[in-house]
Write a protein that holds these residues in place. Sequence first.
Motif, PDB file in Angstrom:
ATOM      1  N   MET A  29       2.149 -52.624  35.836  1.00  0.00           N
ATOM      2  CA  MET A  29       1.227 -52.317  37.127  1.00  0.00           C
ATOM      3  C   MET A  29       1.278 -53.747  37.803  1.00  0.00           C
ATOM      4  O   MET A  29       1.573 -53.844  39.224  1.00  0.00           O
ATOM      5  CB  MET A  29       0.081 -51.389  37.323  1.00  0.00           C
ATOM      6  CG  MET A  29      -0.597 -51.836  38.401  1.00  0.00           C
ATOM      7  SD  MET A  29      -2.730 -51.011  38.149  1.00  0.00           S
ATOM      8  CE  MET A  29      -3.259 -52.110  37.711  1.00  0.00           C
ATOM      9  N   PHE A  65       3.656 -46.966  47.966  1.00  0.00           N
ATOM     10  CA  PHE A  65       3.110 -47.929  46.481  1.00  0.00           C
ATOM     11  C   PHE A  65       1.618 -47.738  45.992  1.00  0.00           C
ATOM     12  O   PHE A  65       1.623 -48.253  45.706  1.00  0.00           O
ATOM     13  CB  PHE A  65       3.589 -49.230  46.639  1.00  0.00           C
ATOM     14  CG  PHE A  65       2.887 -50.748  46.466  1.00  0.00           C
ATOM     15  CD1 PHE A  65       3.402 -50.409  45.044  1.00  0.00           C
ATOM     16  CD2 PHE A  65       2.317 -50.986  46.641  1.00  0.00           C
ATOM     17  CE1 PHE A  65       2.849 -52.262  44.193  1.00  0.00           C
ATOM     18  CE2 PHE A  65       1.578 -51.972  45.740  1.00  0.00           C
ATOM     19  CZ  PHE A  65       1.739 -52.485  44.268  1.00  0.00           C
ATOM     20  N   GLU A  97       4.753 -55.052  39.466  1.00  0.00           N
ATOM     21  CA  GLU A  97       5.206 -54.217  40.687  1.00  0.00           C
ATOM     22  C   GLU A  97       3.613 -54.254  41.706  1.00  0.00           C
ATOM     23  O   GLU A  97       5.039 -54.943  42.617  1.00  0.00           O
ATOM     24  CB  GLU A  97       4.528 -52.463  40.502  1.00  0.00           C
ATOM     25  CG  GLU A  97       5.137 -51.225  41.235  1.00  0.00           C
ATOM     26  CD  GLU A  97       4.829 -49.814  41.025  1.00  0.00           C
ATOM     27  OE1 GLU A  97       5.644 -49.284  41.920  1.00  0.00           O
ATOM     28  OE2 GLU A  97       3.978 -49.778  39.970  1.00  0.00           O
ATOM     29  N   ALA A  98       2.871 -54.833  41.377  1.00  0.00           N
ATOM     30  CA  ALA A  98       2.046 -55.150  42.249  1.00  0.00           C
ATOM     31  C   ALA A  98       2.756 -56.384  42.489  1.00  0.00           C
ATOM     32  O   ALA A  98       2.845 -56.637  44.494  1.00  0.00           O
ATOM     33  CB  ALA A  98       0.594 -55.690  41.817  1.00  0.00           C
ATOM     34  N   SER A 155      -3.712 -45.979  37.862  1.00  0.00           N
ATOM     35  CA  SER A 155      -4.270 -46.810  37.531  1.00  0.00           C
ATOM     36  C   SER A 155      -5.167 -45.638  36.878  1.00  0.00           C
ATOM     37  O   SER A 155      -5.896 -46.173  35.415  1.00  0.00           O
ATOM     38  CB  SER A 155      -5.833 -47.451  38.628  1.00  0.00           C
ATOM     39  OG  SER A 155      -5.729 -46.493  39.419  1.00  0.00           O
ATOM     40  N   ARG A 174       1.291 -44.646  44.475  1.00  0.00           N
ATOM     41  CA  ARG A 174       1.783 -45.146  42.625  1.00  0.00           C
ATOM     42  C   ARG A 174       0.539 -45.784  42.107  1.00  0.00           C
ATOM     43  O   ARG A 174       0.126 -45.462  41.048  1.00  0.00           O
ATOM     44  CB  ARG A 174       2.689 -45.271  42.696  1.00  0.00           C
ATOM     45  CG  ARG A 174       3.920 -44.314  42.878  1.00  0.00           C
ATOM     46  CD  ARG A 174       5.322 -44.582  43.072  1.00  0.00           C
ATOM     47  NE  ARG A 174       5.590 -45.851  43.732  1.00  0.00           N
ATOM     48  CZ  ARG A 174       6.540 -45.251  44.903  1.00  0.00           C
ATOM     49  NH1 ARG A 174       6.877 -44.379  45.466  1.00  0.00           N
ATOM     50  NH2 ARG A 174       6.880 -47.028  45.469  1.00  0.00           N
ATOM     51  N   SER A 175      -0.028 -47.048  42.829  1.00  0.00           N
ATOM     52  CA  SER A 175      -1.308 -47.981  41.853  1.00  0.00           C
ATOM     53  C   SER A 175      -1.746 -47.194  41.787  1.00  0.00           C
ATOM     54  O   SER A 175      -2.428 -47.041  40.637  1.00  0.00           O
ATOM     55  CB  SER A 175      -0.847 -48.745  43.002  1.00  0.00           C
ATOM     56  OG  SER A 175       0.277 -49.916  43.424  1.00  0.00           O
TER      57      SER A 175
END
Length: 444
Positions: free
Chosen positions: A145, A111, A148-149, A119, A114-115
């Motif tokens: 984003m 995760f 998802e966060a 970004s 992917r973040s």
Amino acid sequence: MTEEKLPPQSKESECAALGAAIQSSRALAEVAAVVTADDFYSPRNRAVFEALCDMDAAGESISPISVSEELLRRGQLERVGGAAYLMDLIGFVPVGWDAADMAEIVAQKAFLRRSIELSTRIGRMAYAAADETELDELFESMRDMIDEAESGKKKGVEVAEPAELVKEALASYRSPASPSTPMGLLDLDRLTGGMKPGQLIVVAARPGVGKSVLSLNAAMNVAEQGLTSVFFSLEMSKQEITDRCLANLGSVDLGPIEARTLNDLDLQRLDRAGERFEEYSMRIIDDATIGGAGIRAASRDLSRASGGLGLVVVDYLQLTHATDSRISREQQVSGFSRGLKLLAKELQVPVIAVSQLNRGPEQRQDKKPTLADLRESGAIEQDADKVLLLHHDESSEVKAASELEVIVAKNRQGRTGSVSLAWSPQYARVANLSRQVEPMRGVA
């Protein structure tokens, strides 16, 4: 010289999760419920996990030897480090840890990677954004984003057993039916069961046959009930929509309204109509350049602000703006259609998508449309829960208050058939016409 920083990862957790999975089918199920192969940072760990999942799906027994043979068959055994590497993986399993805990760490690191990737992509988009249209895509990516966060991590697959499903089903049979929002057209609501949360409803017709009028009337009826409706107009301006709403409520002919040749009686009626319309919980967005991302973002914002939406209308599907001209029109419309269905499910709101029909009906003797007449029809027909096809008999001599046939060509949770409505184009109004519902012949 600055040392390059590696992306977030946990070699120990990846190896331990795989080692546990090789030794136990139960551990493999626990790991597979939390991560996918793409969550593994190491390419060789990814290859081992793919082999494990494929073997499990095929019902094959799993052991270091059988996994070695499978990797050898795939030509990947030497690439992952040979049979010795599989034995090393077993040695990574810590005493007292379970597979799910180790898989959670793998998922968390994935995760974070992917973040970082997302970004970086957003940063590139921000540098490249040249106009407001491209900003829509930027805002949508940023929102994705954040969403998802907020979810924190990848959720495992939910598995339901028959006993649980039966218990829930029997309880639901003794409860009131799922709430549905009426369109305000009695026969049509009776036939379709109204508009349910999460449904995508396609209203389609040839130009000038009332598809925008029907959809606008639905938005007005929902707003009159105190629920917030949102009308995205990609063709008409806010002023044109307001004209139609006031003509509808005041029974004032659209011609004099648009020409601004109103008499005193008309103006009095419009004043009273305006007072009524001001109380409606309806929002109108007339941005012709808005894309699918912008529609979803605006709907989310309005849903948060109003505590939920009663209806979203997009008029019309084929005019939705695309930011990538390299994609075919059929692919663009397919993407918009799928996006609206996902929006309906996400916000638990019915979504009406107005759509054009091709020229097929004009080439038939009865002129009646069918599902095959939907332009770029494949994805639209597949995504829609309900498809309403509008037909107007052009041979009718009465134009001011003519009949509009609504053919319910698809209805996932109810009957198909057709109903007749009173169509008054001069008032931008579709109303009930007391007729019995006519079932469609030969349609399941």
